[in-house]
Write a protein that holds these residues in place. Structure first.
Motif, PDB file in Angstrom:
ATOM      1  N   GLN A  39      -2.846   6.656   8.312  1.00 57.28           N
ATOM      2  CA  GLN A  39      -4.190   6.495   7.779  1.00 57.28           C
ATOM      3  C   GLN A  39      -4.132   6.457   6.264  1.00 57.28           C
ATOM      4  O   GLN A  39      -3.708   7.437   5.634  1.00 57.28           O
ATOM      5  N   PRO A  41      -6.150   5.958   2.530  1.00 54.69           N
ATOM      6  CA  PRO A  41      -7.456   6.365   2.003  1.00 54.69           C
ATOM      7  C   PRO A  41      -8.517   5.296   2.233  1.00 54.69           C
ATOM      8  O   PRO A  41      -8.306   4.117   1.934  1.00 54.69           O
ATOM      9  N   GLY A  42      -9.646   5.714   2.798  1.00 55.32           N
ATOM     10  CA  GLY A  42     -10.743   4.800   3.015  1.00 55.32           C
ATOM     11  C   GLY A  42     -10.583   3.870   4.200  1.00 55.32           C
ATOM     12  O   GLY A  42     -11.423   2.992   4.415  1.00 55.32           O
ATOM     13  N   ALA A  92       0.332   5.945   3.106  1.00 57.97           N
ATOM     14  CA  ALA A  92      -0.638   6.534   4.036  1.00 57.97           C
ATOM     15  C   ALA A  92      -0.161   7.925   4.432  1.00 57.97           C
ATOM     16  O   ALA A  92       0.978   8.317   4.128  1.00 57.97           O
ATOM     17  N   GLN A 121       2.550  12.895   4.087  1.00 57.65           N
ATOM     18  CA  GLN A 121       2.167  11.844   3.151  1.00 57.65           C
ATOM     19  C   GLN A 121       3.369  10.980   2.793  1.00 57.65           C
ATOM     20  O   GLN A 121       4.436  11.498   2.430  1.00 57.65           O
ATOM     21  N   THR A 123       4.106   7.894   0.123  1.00 58.26           N
ATOM     22  CA  THR A 123       3.585   7.140  -1.010  1.00 58.26           C
ATOM     23  C   THR A 123       4.664   6.193  -1.498  1.00 58.26           C
ATOM     24  O   THR A 123       5.773   6.626  -1.835  1.00 58.26           O
TER      25      THR A 123
END
Length: 126
Positions: A39, A41-42, A92, A121, A123
């Motif tokens: 998932q 962000p947003g 995500a 996380q 990145t």
């Protein structure tokens, strides 16, 4: 109750690699099909990959085919996600999930999974 704990996330440059692990508390780990979701962000949670109970069936979303590999070690109660050639769009939170049976038709449906980890996380910097 199956408890799942993900690890292996972090910050990596584009083109790099990471290996995520998901350790399960359940001694009958081999009774569960496993999935990885992510998932950003947003965005909604999306399917990444899944593996059947004995590892004989693996599934991937199109965007990660050829770059990610799912595997499992039932003796260690652990499922892995090897991620190579990472891209910025792979950034995500990654979650592992468990359900008794994985089918090709339903593996991508997050609502069909019974147990979830807390997420790790990932990145990817461009």
């Amino acid at each position: 109750q199956v408890q799942l704990v993900e690890s292996g996330g972090g910050l990596v440059q584009a083109g790099g690699s990471l290996r995520l692990s998901c350790a399960a508390s359940e001694r009958t780990f081999s009774s569960y099909g496993m999935g990885w979701f992510r998932q950003a962000p947003g965005k909604e949670r999306e399917f990444v990959s899944a593996i059947s109970r004995n590892g004989g069936i693996t599934l991937y979303t199109d965007s990660v085919k050829g770059r990610f590999t799912i595997s499992r070690d039932n003796a260690k109660n652990t499922v892995y996600l090897q991620m190579n050639s990472l891209k910025a769009e792979d950034t995500a939170v990654y979650y592992c999930a468990a359900r008794p049976l994985i089918t090709s038709a339903s593996a991508r449906d997050a609502t069909r999974y019974n147990y979830w980890g807390q997420g790790t996380q990932v990145t990817v910097s461009s």
